[in-house]
Design a protein around this motif. Structure first.
Motif, PDB file in Angstrom:
ATOM      1  N   ASN A   1      21.596  12.856  49.561  1.00 21.86           N
ATOM      2  CA  ASN A   1      21.927  11.531  49.021  1.00 21.86           C
ATOM      3  C   ASN A   1      23.441  11.347  48.917  1.00 21.86           C
ATOM      4  N   PHE A   2      24.131  12.416  48.492  1.00 23.83           N
ATOM      5  CA  PHE A   2      25.596  12.341  48.391  1.00 23.83           C
ATOM      6  C   PHE A   2      26.223  12.116  49.762  1.00 23.83           C
ATOM      7  N   LEU A   3      25.753  12.872  50.762  1.00 25.33           N
ATOM      8  CA  LEU A   3      26.351  12.778  52.091  1.00 25.33           C
ATOM      9  C   LEU A   3      25.990  11.473  52.803  1.00 25.33           C
ATOM     10  N   GLN A   4      24.923  10.824  52.360  1.00 27.15           N
ATOM     11  CA  GLN A   4      24.643   9.496  52.904  1.00 27.15           C
ATOM     12  C   GLN A   4      25.655   8.473  52.393  1.00 27.15           C
TER      13      GLN A   4
ATOM     14  N   GLY B   1      31.716  22.072  45.614  1.00 23.03           N
ATOM     15  CA  GLY B   1      31.151  21.847  46.944  1.00 23.03           C
ATOM     16  C   GLY B   1      29.734  22.375  47.056  1.00 23.03           C
ATOM     17  N   TRP B   2      29.493  23.590  46.533  1.00 21.10           N
ATOM     18  CA  TRP B   2      28.129  24.129  46.568  1.00 21.10           C
ATOM     19  C   TRP B   2      27.178  23.254  45.760  1.00 21.10           C
ATOM     20  N   PHE B   3      27.585  22.865  44.565  1.00 18.23           N
ATOM     21  CA  PHE B   3      26.694  22.139  43.671  1.00 18.23           C
ATOM     22  C   PHE B   3      26.431  20.717  44.151  1.00 18.23           C
TER      23      PHE B   3
ATOM     24  N   TYR C   1      29.630  23.384  33.810  1.00 17.49           N
ATOM     25  CA  TYR C   1      30.866  23.968  34.344  1.00 17.49           C
ATOM     26  C   TYR C   1      31.628  22.929  35.176  1.00 17.49           C
ATOM     27  N   VAL C   2      30.897  22.255  36.064  1.00 17.75           N
ATOM     28  CA  VAL C   2      31.517  21.262  36.936  1.00 17.75           C
ATOM     29  C   VAL C   2      32.017  20.063  36.135  1.00 17.75           C
ATOM     30  N   LYS C   3      31.223  19.598  35.181  1.00 16.59           N
ATOM     31  CA  LYS C   3      31.636  18.453  34.378  1.00 16.59           C
ATOM     32  C   LYS C   3      32.860  18.776  33.528  1.00 16.59           C
TER      33      LYS C   3
ATOM     34  N   SER D   1      32.543  11.892  36.437  1.00 16.61           N
ATOM     35  CA  SER D   1      32.536  11.335  37.798  1.00 16.61           C
ATOM     36  C   SER D   1      32.691  12.418  38.859  1.00 16.61           C
ATOM     37  N   TRP D   2      32.190  13.621  38.562  1.00 17.06           N
ATOM     38  CA  TRP D   2      32.316  14.747  39.486  1.00 17.06           C
ATOM     39  C   TRP D   2      31.673  14.474  40.844  1.00 17.06           C
ATOM     40  N   ASN D   3      30.693  13.555  40.876  1.00 10.73           N
ATOM     41  CA  ASN D   3      29.968  13.287  42.124  1.00 10.73           C
ATOM     42  C   ASN D   3      30.639  12.208  42.975  1.00 10.73           C
ATOM     43  N   ILE D   4      31.856  11.834  42.619  1.00 13.90           N
ATOM     44  CA  ILE D   4      32.635  10.897  43.430  1.00 13.90           C
ATOM     45  C   ILE D   4      33.829  11.647  44.005  1.00 13.90           C
ATOM     46  N   PRO D   5      33.982  11.702  45.332  1.00 10.26           N
ATOM     47  CA  PRO D   5      35.070  12.474  45.942  1.00 10.26           C
ATOM     48  C   PRO D   5      36.448  11.960  45.510  1.00 10.26           C
TER      49      PRO D   5
END
Length: 461
Positions: free
Chosen positions: A258-261, A305-307, A418-420, A426-430
């Motif tokens: 979904n992210f890569l779309q 990147g992994w997550f 950890y990521v947050k 907004s970690w899921n926005i590049p």
């Protein structure tokens, strides 16, 4: 007073003994010869007919005889039984044959665990049928093969994960170990479906299945335990240590797709070349640190990147790993430089904010050392030109296994937290423009290194 007829008394004793012997024979035939499931009640055990250890031993002998008959190379994976083993017990057939005593296999637990490398399971229905004929009840737990899942298909073949065999109230667990692309063995989570018998066993007592697990391939030896031929890991202590810290996290392929779309990955020659070099660098670092017995995990952008996308972020231009300062060894630098890396900088000291950076071609390997402080963990950062210190604070975390770029690696088990902490909500926005001194959500000013110590604490090569 009448005299006792000794012949009559002797005859009475012989008759009584014969009746008791026939009763025992009938009891044994009833519970160990008749096909079909049976249960021994607590009254049977407390009455002294058969002890729990005897039941467990007889069940194990019957099951392992079946496995031997069908050439099924099971190995003992039961943590309680393996914990009882000593080096003397692993000497193959060191003792002459004698009446066996259940010293190792009879652990007092209602479950005994074995493992099987799945490549050696031939889907032999004959084994399962023979087990049923011997009275074993079977609970078969299956799941999706993650090796066939990908960002393209999101689906895999249905495979066996765990078999549970029950006889006389004792359960034998068989864990299927599958080889993954990172050259390690993996087992899946044990999940009960709605129509399964929730009372089949005490599931919380199972050694395996509460979560997926990852292991190095153990070297096995054939030995004799309690009079039974059985395979065990040669290095029992290492296997038990791995079992204790085996939890494995699968990449979230659906979320990654979904992210890569939304944000298609860079397919340029430069990006492809970076991913190739980053993979080689991560594999080299893993080999070197593993040889030193220094555990590490994916950190910062490599963990993100992994997550987030089950891969490495092509515009990050580096590989980031974390190491607990308690695992620091002075020969880390020498080992990595001997492996072909060039030391780029060394900031801080073991007691405070240690950080190492190496270069391979044009790709950096950043190693951040983590410190524990109360209910948080943190790593440091240093600005070389000013001596300013920074601290990046994370909630406490444990380490789990994962796979990235065909390599078994550790990640924080609490990956989202950890990521947050590092990248915010907004970690899921590049974010392509990143300032390590101000962009992270968890960065804090942490003072300045004394100028007199710069030569020692700020080393740039």
């Amino acid at each position: 007073m009448p005299r006792v007829n000794r012949t009559a008394v002797l005859a009475l004793l012989i008759v009584s003994s014969s009746v008791f012997l026939l009763f025992q024979l009938h009891y044994y035939r009833k519970y160990f010869s008749k096909p079909g499931p049976h249960s021994l009640s607590p009254a049977d055990l407390t009455a002294g007919h058969l002890t729990a250890s005897t039941v467990q031993w007889q069940v194990l002998k019957k099951f392992l005889a079946l496995a031997q008959r069908f050439k099924l190379p099971l190995f003992l994976a039961d943590t309680a039984a393996l914990s009882l083993l000593s080096q003397d017990a692993l000497r193959q057939r060191a003792q002459p044959e004698r009446e066996p005593h259940c010293s190792f296999l009879c652990t007092g637990r209602p479950i005994t665990s074995f493992a099987l490398q799945a490549s050696q399971w031939k889907h032999d229905s004959g084994f399962l049928l023979a087990a049923e004929q011997k009275g074993f009840e079977l609970m078969e737990l299956r799941g999706v093969d993650p090796r066939l899942a990908s960002l393209d298909t999101l689906s895999g073949e249905d495979i066996p994960l765990h078999f549970l065999f029950r006889l006389h109230g004792h359960v034998i667990q068989v864990v299927f170990l599958y080889e993954r692309s990172g050259n390690y063995l993996w087992h899946g989570t044990l999940r009960l479906k709605g129509d399964m018998d929730q009372s089949f066993t005490t599931f919380k007592l199972l050694d395996y299945g509460r979560h997926a697990g990852a292991y190095d391939r153990p070297q096995l030896i054939l030995t004799v335990l309690d009079g039974i031929d059985i395979r065990v890991p040669r290095n029992v202590s290492r296997f038990l240590a791995q079992q204790k810290h085996s939890r494995f996290l699968e990449c979230h392929y659906r979320d990654a797709r979904n992210f890569l779309q939304l944000y298609p990955d860079d397919s340029s020659a430069t990006a492809v070349d970076f991913r190739r070099k980053a993979k080689a660098l991560l594999h080299l670092a893993a080999r070197t640190l593993t040889h030193l017995d220094v555990p590490f995990w994916l950190s910062s952008g490599t963990c993100l990147g992994w997550f987030r996308q089950c891969s490495i972020i092509s515009y990050s231009r580096d590989v980031d790993i974390g190491i607990f300062i308690t695992d620091y060894r002075p020969d880390i630098i020498t080992a990595l430089t001997d492996a072909g890396l060039m030391l780029k900088h060394k900031f801080g000291k073991v007691e405070d904010s240690l950080e190492l950076s190496f270069l391979s071609d044009d790709i950096k390997l950043d190693i951040f050392f983590f410190y524990e402080e109360g209910d948080v963990m943190w790593n440091g950062g240093t600005q070389a030109k000013s001596g300013r210190k920074f601290k990046y604070v994370f909630p406490r975390f444990l380490l789990c296994w994962a796979e990235l770029l065909e390599l078994k690696v550790r990640v924080p088990c609490e990956t989202l937290d950890y990521v947050k902490a590092n990248y915010g909500a907004s970690w899921n926005i590049p974010v392509r423009v990143w300032d390590w001194k101000s962009s992270p959500s968890n960065v804090q000013e942490n003072g300045v290194w004394p100028v007199a110590e710069w030569a020692e604490l700020i080393q740039v090569y």
